[in-house]
Each structure stands twice: as C-alpha cells, then as structure tokens.
Scaffold this active site. Structure first.
Site, PDB file in Angstrom:
ATOM      1  CB  CYS A 141      42.948  34.152  45.355  1.00 23.87           C
ATOM      2  SG  CYS A 141      41.928  32.712  44.927  1.00 23.87           S
ATOM      3  CG  HIS A 198      46.899  32.257  43.815  1.00 23.79           C
ATOM      4  ND1 HIS A 198      47.080  32.853  45.043  1.00 23.79           N
ATOM      5  CD2 HIS A 198      45.621  31.793  43.807  1.00 23.79           C
ATOM      6  CE1 HIS A 198      45.965  32.743  45.745  1.00 23.79           C
ATOM      7  NE2 HIS A 198      45.060  32.119  45.016  1.00 23.79           N
TER       8      HIS A 198
END
Length: 263
Positions: A96, A213
C-alpha cells in the site's frame, strides 16, 4: 549448517497500518518451520542501510504524514545501498503506502509532486479534479502465468498452490506501471493498482508491490514461500533450493473462503 536469511523491516514506527507487521511474522515463522535460520532487523529514521546485509526488505503502509517523513531519510541514508541490493536481486516487498513510496513520484491532489524512493518505475496520483475514485474493499487477483509457474518450481515435492492472491485494499492513490515493470496479478474482484487498470501490484526483478492489506502474507502462504525461495536462490546460487512442503491447512482455508466469497 542450515540456510539462513536476514529480513529488514523498514520504518516500523512510521509505516505499519492494517496489521502489516503480520507479514514479518509470517516470513519469520515460515522460515523457522522450514528449518531456516532467520534474523529480523528494523531500520528506522536516522539509521543508514548497509549494502549486502539483507536478503528480504519489507515496507508497509502509513498515513500521508508518516510516508512523507521517511522520504528524505531514505534518500540520504538508505537509497544507495538498498537500490544496489535490489538491482542485484535482493527481495523487496512494499504494501500500500510502501508500494506507492517505492515509485518515482506521488502527485498530490493539489498538483504538487512528491518525490518517491525511486527503486521501481511506478507513479501514483492522488485524487483531484481528474481522479476521484477511492479503491476500498476486498481484493482477489490471479497471479501472472510467469510468477505462478515459477512458484511451482520451489518445492521439494509437488504442492497444490492457489493461483490467486487475496487481501483488503483501501487507497485513494492510483498507481501506474512504468517501463519494464510487470503487474503482479490480474484483478478478479476489487480494483488493484487503480480504478480502471484491472491489474494488481507490480514486479520488477525481485521487487514486489501490492495494495493488499489484511495482512497480505498470512492468507497467501504460497506468496510468502515465493519471497523466501527467491531470497534463498540469490543468497545460495550454487545450491539446489527446494522448500519443504508445509501443510497450510488453516491458511489455505482462509484463502479459499475469501476467494469464494468475493469472486
């Protein structure tokens, strides 16, 4: 003497959202279960990187202020050593915000361009007049043919591994791949790199970026093994690397549930 790997966690105090620490735990545990010696080090603000001391780098995500705080430090104290390592085949995983920071630039919504770390040719654009879509939700993606085929060569005996990766994405930044950079996987459910690309993540040499994630590696043990296997191949080029097959019953059950629910 068993094989040994060293893992470096970059900026653990600044870049650790959404349980990204779980990725380090998985790498360490799987190394231990395979009989590998594994050392995990942290490298944070003010500490220089030393070339040739790390087999796997990991960098997680953070809030915008935390991400910006590490850029100058990276260029001053870490970039030369880490870029030399990764160009020579060291493994690097960014998730991310860490994935976004790996690239060359980040274009803010106000038009301001922020310098990235520059170890992979990707660029990211924040929402603005032309980019408004936020990418959030569960993500399922299918590994590229080349990566999936290479994964299957790592094990001492044949192992039935998923073709998919699963995770959770939450990003406003839209990432675009540059020259020589291949996607990690094709998006099946969710967004991935941006709202229209239909691909998730990036790969250049042994550098990988992903928006997954949740954490990425606990539900994708085959990808964790791939990172370990690549690192072992690089550190021990004369050895015939063959990973032992771990059962992964709970891990693959979680993976399969995510695929069936969101596919």
């Amino acid at each position: 003497m068993p094989y040994a790997l060293t893992i470096t966690h970059l900026y653990p105090d600044h870049l650790n959202l959404y349980g990204d620490l779980g990725n380090l735990i998985v790498l360490r545990c799987r190394c231990q279960w395979m009989g590998l010696d594994c050392t995990v080090n942290s490298l944070t603000l003010g500490e220089p990187a030393r070339r040739g001391t790390t087999d796997i780098y990991f960098m997680g995500g953070g809030q915008d202020t935390d991400q910006m705080a590490v850029v100058n430090d990276f260029h001053q104290l870490k970039r030369d050593a880490i870029q030399a390592d990764t160009e020579a085949g060291a493994v690097f995983l960014g998730v991310c915000g860490g994935y976004q920071l790996m690239g060359n630039t980040f274009l803010m919504g106000n038009g301001e361009v922020t310098q990235g770390l520059g170890i992979i040719d990707v660029s990211t654009q924040a929402p603005g007049a032309d980019v408004k879509q936020r990418c959030i939700g569960n993500l399922v993606a299918e590994l590229t043919d080349a990566i999936y085929a290479d994964m299957q060569t790592l094990y001492a005996t044949p192992k039935d591994i998923p073709r998919t990766l699963v995770g959770f994405e939450n990003h406003s930044g839209q990432t675009y791949l540059g020259k020589g950079v291949e996607p990690l996987a094709r998006t099946i459910a969710g967004f991935g790199n941006n709202a229209t690309a239909e691909y998730e993540g990036a790969r250049y040499k042994n550098i990988f970026g992903s928006y997954m994630h949740g954490s990425l590696l606990p539900k994708n043990p085959h990808f964790a093994d791939y990172l370990i296997g690549l690192a072992l191949r690089r550190r021990y080029p004369e050895a015939a690397i063959a990973l032992p097959v771990l059962p992964d019953t709970e891990e693959l059950a979680a993976h399969s549930y995510a695929v069936q629910r969101y596919r």
